[in-house]
Every structure is written in C-alpha cells, then in structure tokens.
Design a protein around this motif. Structure first.
Motif, PDB file in Angstrom:
ATOM      1  N   PRO A   1      45.972  27.361  14.968  1.00  0.00           N
ATOM      2  CA  PRO A   1      47.044  27.647  14.002  1.00  0.00           C
ATOM      3  C   PRO A   1      47.609  29.055  14.135  1.00  0.00           C
ATOM      4  O   PRO A   1      48.814  29.272  13.954  1.00  0.00           O
ATOM      5  CB  PRO A   1      46.352  27.451  12.650  1.00  0.00           C
ATOM      6  N   GLU A   2      46.755  30.026  14.456  1.00  0.00           N
ATOM      7  CA  GLU A   2      47.224  31.405  14.616  1.00  0.00           C
ATOM      8  C   GLU A   2      48.175  31.531  15.800  1.00  0.00           C
ATOM      9  O   GLU A   2      49.182  32.242  15.738  1.00  0.00           O
ATOM     10  CB  GLU A   2      46.027  32.336  14.815  1.00  0.00           C
TER      11      GLU A   2
ATOM     12  N   THR B   1      49.882  28.969  17.334  1.00  0.00           N
ATOM     13  CA  THR B   1      50.965  27.985  17.416  1.00  0.00           C
ATOM     14  C   THR B   1      51.624  27.713  16.067  1.00  0.00           C
ATOM     15  O   THR B   1      52.298  26.700  15.907  1.00  0.00           O
ATOM     16  CB  THR B   1      50.434  26.655  17.991  1.00  0.00           C
ATOM     17  N   GLY B   2      51.460  28.616  15.117  1.00  0.00           N
ATOM     18  CA  GLY B   2      51.953  28.336  13.772  1.00  0.00           C
ATOM     19  C   GLY B   2      53.344  28.840  13.462  1.00  0.00           C
ATOM     20  O   GLY B   2      53.846  28.634  12.355  1.00  0.00           O
TER      21      GLY B   2
ATOM     22  N   ARG C   1      59.425  31.693  18.568  1.00  0.00           N
ATOM     23  CA  ARG C   1      58.112  31.039  18.640  1.00  0.00           C
ATOM     24  C   ARG C   1      57.315  31.552  19.832  1.00  0.00           C
ATOM     25  O   ARG C   1      56.107  31.769  19.740  1.00  0.00           O
ATOM     26  CB  ARG C   1      58.274  29.515  18.716  1.00  0.00           C
TER      27      ARG C   1
ATOM     28  N   TYR D   1      52.271  23.021  22.753  1.00  0.00           N
ATOM     29  CA  TYR D   1      53.127  23.893  21.942  1.00  0.00           C
ATOM     30  C   TYR D   1      54.123  24.636  22.835  1.00  0.00           C
ATOM     31  O   TYR D   1      55.329  24.681  22.542  1.00  0.00           O
ATOM     32  CB  TYR D   1      52.251  24.883  21.184  1.00  0.00           C
TER      33      TYR D   1
END
Length: 221
Positions: A74-75, A77-78, A86, A136
């Motif tokens: 999550p860190e 690809t969040g 991104r 991602y």
C-alpha cells in the motif's frame, strides 16, 4: 515437563532474532548459532520449533510477505492521480525506504537479499510482492505509452523503472563514490527520485510517439 526452549515466548524470540540475522547476513551466511545467541536460546529450540535453518527462514519469509501485503505494497502503490504523479510517488517511497542511512527496516532488507542472492523463497517473493508492484507500474506505463504501448514495450518500461530503483540500492557503495558523497541524505534521495521519474516519463512519452511521421519542412520559394 517441557523445557524453556519449547515455550511460545522462545519461538517468538527466535523469529525476531532470525529476522535481524537473515536481513543483515543473508540466508547463506546466517548461522543457527548466531540466531540462538541473539535470542538467548539454545540450538535445540530451533530444532523443536522449526526443524532446521531452512524452515526457520521459510517462517521468516512468510511473516515478511504478510507484512509486505499489509504495509509495504500500500505504501508503494497507494498514490492516485495521473501517471506521472503515481510514478513519482512510487519512486520516492521506494528510494526513501531503501536508501536512507537509517533505513534499517527488516522487511525491505529481506526482500533485497532475495533479489541479490535468491533462495527457494524467491518465487513466493515474486508472487506476493514483486508482481503486485509490476502490475501497478504496468498501469502507469500503459497510460504514458498510449496506443503504442505493446505488451512487450510496457514490460520493458516496467523492468527499466524497477531496475533503476533496485540498482540505486544494490549498487549503493559504487554510486556514492561516483557521486563523490559519503552517504545518501534526504536531499540526495529526493534528487535521485526526481531524476528517475523525469528520465522514465520522458522516455515513455518519447516512445509513445516514436516512429510517427512528422510533417515535412516547408521549402522556401
């Protein structure tokens, strides 16, 4: 009566100690003796709880991958927003996690050990961590490449971004000497993250128009 080495507390101490030893030394150079010394346990405790060094390492990697899925992925690809934003967020998060002088987080170090000196656990690391990051980055590359983003070109661009990030960590000592610095500080990491992002975005945008014919220059009469 069961000895102290059979207690759940001893098992947890072994896991914590083994995590540090494997992260610092890698699987090949880590020894059960060092792990037990750090854990304050005897060697029989490893045999009782895990069977051997290989199965202890498997337990460590399973725990690492669980935490990677809960926290690290999550860190990395969040971020939301356009592709360039991104990508910038991913590169910054990865490099700060990997390159800070005080970057002692065992999770990333264990992953790096598998990339540099792989064991049988690498397939699990790929499936549960690396391929999620790849997917991602694939979405980012597809957006930047547009209609010219063939599967092969998208894959090449993803590998390029990941390779730049990983090499800045694995080649850290060489890169410090090339740059003439003693260590990475926050400003250096920010500059390198910006460069990787700008370089990669420019390359993908350039590839998105490669081969497109430009209007011929007008001739002067």
């Amino acid at each position: 009566m069961a000895g102290k080495h059979t207690s759940p507390e001893t098992r947890e101490r072994l896991l914590n100690a083994a995590t540090e030893v494997f992260a610092n030394s890698g699987f090949e150079h880590a020894t059960v003796r060092d792990i037990c010394k750090r854990a304050g346990a005897n060697i029989a405790a490893v045999n009782y709880h895990f069977g051997d060094k290989e199965r202890l390492y498997d337990a460590i990697m399973d725990r690492a991958l669980e935490q990677a899925q809960e926290r690290l992925i999550p860190e990395l690809t969040g971020a939301a927003g356009p592709a360039e934003a991104r990508l910038a967020a991913f590169v910054r998060a990865f490099l700060h996690r990997s390159l800070r002088p005080d970057a002692t987080h065992w999770l990333m170090r264990l992953m790096e050990r598998e990339w540099v000196a792989p064991t049988a656990a690498l397939d699990r690391v790929m499936e549960r961590f690396v391929l999620k990051v790849r997917d991602y980055l694939r979405g980012i590359a597809e957006e930047l490449l547009g209609a010219r983003g063939t599967p092969e070109l998208v894959s090449d661009c993803v590998v390029s971004v990941m390779s730049q990030c990983v090499h800045l960590r694995t080649g850290k000592e060489m890169i410090k000497r090339l740059r003439g610095i003693r260590d990475y500080d926050d400003a250096t990491i920010e500059a390198m993250a910006a460069h990787v992002t700008q370089f990669s975005v420019a390359a993908m945008r350039g590839l998105s128009t490669a081969g497109v014919s430009s209007p011929a220059p007008r001739r002067r009469k």
